[in-house]
Design an enzyme around this catalytic site. Structure first.
Site, PDB file in Angstrom:
ATOM      1  N   CYS A 169       0.829  -1.209   0.000  1.00 36.79           N
ATOM      2  CA  CYS A 169       0.000   0.000   0.000  1.00 36.79           C
ATOM      3  C   CYS A 169       0.870   1.268   0.000  1.00 36.79           C
ATOM      4  CB  CYS A 169      -1.000  -0.048   1.145  1.00 36.79           C
ATOM      5  SG  CYS A 169      -2.418   1.010   0.828  1.00 36.79           S
TER       6      CYS A 169
ATOM      7  N   HIS B  45      -3.358  -4.959   1.793  1.00 35.07           N
ATOM      8  CA  HIS B  45      -2.696  -5.218   3.084  1.00 35.07           C
ATOM      9  C   HIS B  45      -2.701  -6.703   3.455  1.00 35.07           C
ATOM     10  CE1 HIS B  45      -2.250  -1.036   4.561  1.00 35.07           C
ATOM     11  NE2 HIS B  45      -3.340  -0.804   3.844  1.00 35.07           N
TER      12      HIS B  45
ATOM     13  N   GLU C 296      -0.981  -8.095   5.487  1.00 38.44           N
ATOM     14  CA  GLU C 296      -0.634  -8.218   6.905  1.00 38.44           C
ATOM     15  C   GLU C 296      -1.872  -8.208   7.808  1.00 38.44           C
ATOM     16  OE1 GLU C 296      -0.153  -5.711   4.917  1.00 38.44           O
ATOM     17  OE2 GLU C 296      -0.117  -3.753   5.902  1.00 38.44           O
TER      18      GLU C 296
HETATM   19  N1  GLN Z   1      -3.595   6.507   1.147  1.00 40.66           N
HETATM   20  C1  GLN Z   1      -2.303   6.199   1.668  1.00 40.66           C
HETATM   21  C2  GLN Z   1      -1.213   7.019   0.986  1.00 40.66           C
HETATM   22  O1  GLN Z   1      -1.411   7.641   0.048  1.00 40.66           O
HETATM   23  C3  GLN Z   1      -1.973   4.724   1.558  1.00 40.66           C
HETATM   24  C4  GLN Z   1      -2.961   3.921   2.360  1.00 40.66           C
HETATM   25  C5  GLN Z   1      -2.461   2.680   2.993  1.00 40.66           C
HETATM   26  O2  GLN Z   1      -1.253   2.427   3.091  1.00 40.66           O
HETATM   27  N2  GLN Z   1      -3.386   1.909   3.452  1.00 40.66           N
HETATM   28  O3  GLN Z   1      -0.126   7.056   1.375  1.00 40.66           O
END
Ligand code: GLN
Length: 208
Positions: free
Chosen positions: A78, A171, A173
């Site tokens: 992410c 995610h 995790e």
């Molecule tokens: N929206 C977050 C970002 O731009 C990422 C979201 C996440 O890691 N769950 O950094």
């Protein structure tokens, strides 16, 4: 095997838990010297601009870049994926720029900014991977050396690999399904084996 988890911000506790469940030493990484003895590194989810700012002030960006050039396996989930990508299409930000990919932050808009989906990830086997997306990015473009590992049903790319670098928009995790972590650990083992063979070929392995 030691796989560090960048622990400045975000979902590092969950990654450390997942790695320990798999019997791997998983130190929390906050300082450049803690990177020295790692066989792999995870950059967790969180908030990519905050994480980047902290990485810079802790002096971590350059050493992580150098280790990546030397072949250290790195996995970004992410926000971690955003930090690995070379380009971010909708924000002005300086990432680590390691993966030949263009990503889009917060790509799902307000209404569905968080959702779950059963993904097909062929390299993890037939069973779908239940994926949690939280204000997730997507991958809009990939370079020729990037392998697409998974897409949403509409074709959107959500997981990629480029040699020793792995990235996913969701995610793993959070779900208790350890297949993605096991896959990364296989990448780490392969790199360790490769480094060992390299040292034997160069005649510099103390064990040979
Ligand atoms: N929206 C977050 C970002 O731009 C990422 C979201 C996440 O890691 N769950 O950094």
């Amino acid at each position: 095997m030691r796989v560090g988890v960048l622990a400045l911000q975000g979902t590092f506790i969950e990654h450390i838990g997942a790695l320990r469940q798999l019997g791997v030493e998983a130190p929390a990484i906050r300082l450049p010297r803690e990177l020295d003895t790692l066989d792999g590194l995870i950059i967790p989810g969180g908030e990519s601009t905050t994480m980047l700012r902290l990485m810079k002030s802790f002096g971590l960006t350059q050493p992580i870049n150098e280790l990546a050039q030397l072949g250290l396996p790195i996995w970004g989930t992410c926000a971690g994926m955003i930090l690995l990508a070379k380009d971010v299409s909708n924000y002005e930000m300086e990432t680590l720029g390691l993966m030949h990919a263009k990503v889009r932050r917060n790509a799902f808009g307000r209404q569905v900014d968080s959702f779950e989906a059963d993904l097909e990830v062929p390299l993890l086997g037939e069973e779908a991977f239940h994926a949690v997306f939280i204000r997730a990015p997507i991958i809009e473009e990939t370079g020729p050396d990037v392998e697409v590992l998974s897409r949403l049903p509409d074709g959107t790319i959500v997981a990629i690999r480029q040699h020793q670098l792995l990235a996913c928009a969701f995610h793993p995790e959070f779900t208790g399904d350890s297949r993605f972590h096991s896959y990364f650990l296989d990448m780490v083992s392969q790199q360790l084996q490769h480094n060992h063979e390299d040292r034997i070929l160069r005649g510099s392995d103390p064990r040979s």
